[in-house]
Design an enzyme around this catalytic site. Structure first.
Site, PDB file in Angstrom:
ATOM      1  N   ASN A  30      13.594   6.646   4.986  1.00 37.97           N
ATOM      2  CA  ASN A  30      12.458   6.227   4.155  1.00 37.97           C
ATOM      3  C   ASN A  30      11.178   6.908   4.667  1.00 37.97           C
ATOM      4  OD1 ASN A  30      10.112   4.724   3.381  1.00 37.97           O
ATOM      5  ND2 ASN A  30      11.452   3.072   2.698  1.00 37.97           N
ATOM      6  N   GLY A  67       8.079   6.461   3.962  1.00 35.47           N
ATOM      7  CA  GLY A  67       6.996   5.517   4.258  1.00 35.47           C
ATOM      8  C   GLY A  67       7.145   4.917   5.642  1.00 35.47           C
ATOM      9  N   GLU A  77      25.527   2.954   4.895  1.00 36.91           N
ATOM     10  CA  GLU A  77      25.583   1.937   3.850  1.00 36.91           C
ATOM     11  C   GLU A  77      25.218   0.569   4.421  1.00 36.91           C
ATOM     12  OE1 GLU A  77      28.396   0.240   0.410  1.00 36.91           O
ATOM     13  OE2 GLU A  77      29.360   1.626   1.805  1.00 36.91           O
ATOM     14  N   ASP A  83      15.273  -2.535   9.848  1.00 37.39           N
ATOM     15  CA  ASP A  83      15.611  -3.115   8.556  1.00 37.39           C
ATOM     16  C   ASP A  83      14.529  -4.126   8.230  1.00 37.39           C
ATOM     17  OD1 ASP A  83      17.768  -2.735   6.523  1.00 37.39           O
ATOM     18  OD2 ASP A  83      17.668  -4.919   6.549  1.00 37.39           O
ATOM     19  N   SER A  84      13.991  -4.019   7.038  1.00 43.32           N
ATOM     20  CA  SER A  84      12.795  -4.786   6.729  1.00 43.32           C
ATOM     21  C   SER A  84      12.790  -5.187   5.270  1.00 43.32           C
ATOM     22  CB  SER A  84      11.555  -3.954   7.081  1.00 43.32           C
ATOM     23  OG  SER A  84      11.687  -2.630   6.598  1.00 43.32           O
ATOM     24  N   GLY A 115       6.414   1.023  -0.734  1.00 45.83           N
ATOM     25  CA  GLY A 115       7.127  -0.202  -1.076  1.00 45.83           C
ATOM     26  C   GLY A 115       6.235  -1.237  -1.756  1.00 45.83           C
ATOM     27  N   TYR A 116       6.213  -2.438  -1.203  1.00 47.28           N
ATOM     28  CA  TYR A 116       5.470  -3.553  -1.790  1.00 47.28           C
ATOM     29  C   TYR A 116       4.030  -3.639  -1.279  1.00 47.28           C
ATOM     30  CZ  TYR A 116      10.176  -5.006  -3.183  1.00 47.28           C
ATOM     31  OH  TYR A 116      11.440  -5.044  -3.715  1.00 47.28           O
ATOM     32  N   LYS A 127      -3.120  -0.575   8.857  1.00 47.22           N
ATOM     33  CA  LYS A 127      -1.824  -1.209   8.531  1.00 47.22           C
ATOM     34  C   LYS A 127      -0.989  -1.374   9.793  1.00 47.22           C
ATOM     35  CE  LYS A 127       2.632  -0.761   6.321  1.00 47.22           C
ATOM     36  NZ  LYS A 127       3.590  -0.061   5.457  1.00 47.22           N
ATOM     37  N   ARG A 145       5.979  -4.356  11.154  1.00 41.90           N
ATOM     38  CA  ARG A 145       6.552  -3.277  11.977  1.00 41.90           C
ATOM     39  C   ARG A 145       5.818  -3.185  13.316  1.00 41.90           C
ATOM     40  NH1 ARG A 145       6.991  -0.494   7.819  1.00 41.90           N
ATOM     41  NH2 ARG A 145       9.126  -1.223   7.591  1.00 41.90           N
TER      42      ARG A 145
HETATM   43  P1  ITT Z   1      16.164   3.097   5.651  1.00 40.47           P
HETATM   44  O1  ITT Z   1      17.300   2.126   5.526  1.00 40.47           O
HETATM   45  O2  ITT Z   1      16.578   4.513   5.515  1.00 40.47           O
HETATM   46  O3  ITT Z   1      15.320   2.832   6.859  1.00 40.47           O
HETATM   47  P2  ITT Z   1      15.154   1.666   3.315  1.00 40.47           P
HETATM   48  O4  ITT Z   1      13.917   1.781   2.477  1.00 40.47           O
HETATM   49  O5  ITT Z   1      16.459   1.611   2.587  1.00 40.47           O
HETATM   50  O6  ITT Z   1      15.155   2.868   4.394  1.00 40.47           O
HETATM   51  P3  ITT Z   1      15.468  -1.064   4.170  1.00 40.47           P
HETATM   52  O7  ITT Z   1      16.871  -1.138   3.727  1.00 40.47           O
HETATM   53  O8  ITT Z   1      15.078  -1.682   5.476  1.00 40.47           O
HETATM   54  O9  ITT Z   1      14.993   0.438   4.276  1.00 40.47           O
HETATM   55  O10 ITT Z   1      14.553  -1.653   3.008  1.00 40.47           O
HETATM   56  C1  ITT Z   1      13.241  -1.956   3.280  1.00 40.47           C
HETATM   57  C2  ITT Z   1      12.485  -2.147   1.980  1.00 40.47           C
HETATM   58  O11 ITT Z   1      11.554  -3.214   2.163  1.00 40.47           O
HETATM   59  C3  ITT Z   1      11.672  -0.910   1.662  1.00 40.47           C
HETATM   60  O12 ITT Z   1      12.381   0.010   0.836  1.00 40.47           O
HETATM   61  C4  ITT Z   1      10.447  -1.522   0.962  1.00 40.47           C
HETATM   62  O13 ITT Z   1      10.748  -1.786  -0.392  1.00 40.47           O
HETATM   63  C5  ITT Z   1      10.279  -2.851   1.697  1.00 40.47           C
HETATM   64  N1  ITT Z   1       9.385  -2.691   2.855  1.00 40.47           N
HETATM   65  C6  ITT Z   1       9.732  -2.666   4.172  1.00 40.47           C
HETATM   66  N2  ITT Z   1       8.666  -2.438   4.952  1.00 40.47           N
HETATM   67  C7  ITT Z   1       7.616  -2.311   4.127  1.00 40.47           C
HETATM   68  C8  ITT Z   1       6.248  -2.032   4.319  1.00 40.47           C
HETATM   69  O14 ITT Z   1       5.754  -1.797   5.519  1.00 40.47           O
HETATM   70  N3  ITT Z   1       5.469  -1.983   3.245  1.00 40.47           N
HETATM   71  C9  ITT Z   1       5.963  -2.181   2.007  1.00 40.47           C
HETATM   72  N4  ITT Z   1       7.239  -2.408   1.721  1.00 40.47           N
HETATM   73  C10 ITT Z   1       8.074  -2.479   2.776  1.00 40.47           C
HETATM   74 NA    NA Z   2      18.259   1.246   3.712  1.00 43.49          NA
END
Ligand code: ITT
Ligand code: NA
Length: 201
Positions: free
Chosen positions: A9, A11, A40, A69-70, A153-154, A175, A181
């Site tokens: 990701n 971001g 996965e 994971d977030s 993201g959000y 941020k 994080r």
């Molecule tokens: P990786 O698994 O490759 O790290 P991912 O985007 O799939 O990337 P996650 O499965 O952990 O990661 O999903 C986290 C989602 O939660 C992310 O795609 C955003 O939609 C949201 N998210 C997490 N941290 C965020 C942040 O700091 N600001 C905004 N949205 C966030």
């Molecule tokens: Na992911």
């Protein structure tokens, strides 16, 4: 010094660069390893998914790897989207569609609570060691409409009442002083040195 983060990701990669570069680390992510496929995420908890990403990539590269994971947990939606945050509105993964779905679901309720929090679980893994797991949160509210262009993201929907801004209206540095994080990383720093030392031999 290099730190490998098992994320694709962009971001998150940027957040980690802002968090680690002042500490003298060069951040390497899976965006630098296009040949490695996305792990996965089959788990139903942040920890299970972070563990799977960190441990899979640590085994593959034979080195220490950090995974994140977030997600966002919204009170009026019983904690959704939670671990399903990345693909809440389905495939292909779209931040704009995810934000629109959240607003639509809250819009369908009468006077919903706007309370929410971001959550981050970090797992530090090494092929020969027990993984280290830490967490961080930040509390906020879901805005009536998205605003701000920073972050990902959000972030445009996540309003911080004490700052009077959404997360996407903060600079990268701002941020990463207050985010879930950043809070998880503070907890990681408390145990990291001991973890490195413990199994060093
Ligand atoms: P990786 O698994 O490759 O790290 P991912 O985007 O799939 O990337 P996650 O499965 O952990 O990661 O999903 C986290 C989602 O939660 C992310 O795609 C955003 O939609 C949201 N998210 C997490 N941290 C965020 C942040 O700091 N600001 C905004 N949205 C966030
Ligand atoms: Na992911």
């Amino acid at each position: 010094k290099k730190i490998v983060i098992a994320t694709k990701n962009p971001g998150k990669a940027k957040d980690f660069a802002v968090l680690f570069e002042p500490k003298g680390y060069e951040v390497v992510t899976l965006l630098d390893y296009p040949e490695i496929e996305e792990v996965e995420e089959t788990g139903y908890t942040f920890e299970a998914n972070a563990r799977k990403k960190a441990e899979t990539i640590a085994a593959l590269l034979g080195m220490t790897v950090l995974a994140d994971d977030s997600g966002i947990c919204i009170d009026a939606l019983d904690g959704q989207p939670g671990v399903f945050s990345a693909r809440f509105a389905g495939e292909p993964k779209s931040d704009a569609a995810n934000n629109a779905k959240v607003l639509a679901m809250l819009g369908a309720q009468k006077n919903p609570s706007r309370k929410a929090h971001f959550h981050c679980t970090l797992v530090l893994a090494h092929p020969d060691r027990e993984s280290l797991v830490v967490e961080g949160d930040v509390a906020g509210e879901i805005a009536e409409f998205p605003s701000g262009d920073n972050g990902f993201g959000y972030d445009p929907l996540f309003y911080l009442p004490q700052l009077g801004k959404t997360m996407a209206e903060l600079s990268d540095i701002e941020k990463n002083q207050i985010s879930h994080r950043a809070n998880a990383l503070k907890n990681l720093e408390k145990s990291w040195a001991a973890w490195l030392e413990k199994d060093a031999d």
